[in-house]
Design an enzyme around this catalytic site. Sequence first.
Site, short mmCIF file in Angstrom:
data_model
loop_
_atom_site.label_atom_id
_atom_site.label_comp_id
_atom_site.label_asym_id
_atom_site.label_seq_id
_atom_site.Cartn_x
_atom_site.Cartn_y
_atom_site.Cartn_z
N GLU A 130 -5.46 3.27 16.64
CA GLU A 130 -5.47 3.36 18.15
C GLU A 130 -4.79 3.17 19.33
O GLU A 130 -3.49 2.34 19.10
CB GLU A 130 -6.66 2.11 17.71
CG GLU A 130 -7.52 1.59 19.03
CD GLU A 130 -8.56 1.12 19.14
OE1 GLU A 130 -9.14 0.21 20.24
OE2 GLU A 130 -8.89 0.74 18.05
N ALA A 131 -5.25 3.33 20.40
CA ALA A 131 -4.60 2.29 21.61
C ALA A 131 -5.21 1.63 21.76
O ALA A 131 -5.82 1.88 22.43
CB ALA A 131 -4.52 4.37 23.02
#
Length: 252
Positions: A159-160
Amino acid sequence: ASAPAPGTGRPFIPGITTFTPAQTQSSTNWAGYAATGGKYTSVSASWVQPTVQCTANGIVAFWVGLDGWGSSSVEQDGTAADCSTGTPSYYAWWETYPQNAMQDYADAVAPGDALTSTVTSLGSGMYELDLDDTTKGWSEHHKVSAPGAVDASAEIIAEAVSEGDAVSALPDFDAVNFTGSRVDKAAPQQAGAQPIDMTGTSGAIVAATGAIDQAGDFAVAYQNTSGLLRVGVQPAGFGGGRHGRAAPRPIF
């Protein structure tokens, strides 16, 4: 898929109601596999912490969790690399949103560490969050209450991580290999898990999810092409979290 505007103070609920086996979904902050549309009691996976190059000043996280897709809660733990200073800072963390924002474990994490994470619903709103670093030799086994959680999804994700109310720029993590992934003790695809590619503001893929095999192994690869690099932040609608950064949330 298009999605409605996020509700204030809760995770974004994706605007996807029909799920086709092996259909790749897209997200502005998730890449990996996620199952939804049922009730799930456990999810687990192993990975080796990637070396991160701070090509952007955001945070990239690797985790497993329950809820978060189609529900207003999330229970998860994993590792991350924070590039806000221009040099990667690696750490381990857990979260049960909305009760607890992203919380750091005190244990050290470094590139090359072999990790295994398991999140288990114990019933009656109780969860066990397990994270083991077999390279460093530490283990965290954390039982926590998450009232209102409904076990609506199960995920294995790169994830960002959001910053304040926006999705951060994605640092270059090259690739992460998730192995032995399980949803309710079976390969994720048996629970209908869907692959998810992460896309940037232009819609170009910035992290691509590969095929999963029967052992539950798959890779998420950073797309190291200058034309695909995320160069800023985009609205996400979340707040709180680690050092002013929001913890992982789904955004489809």
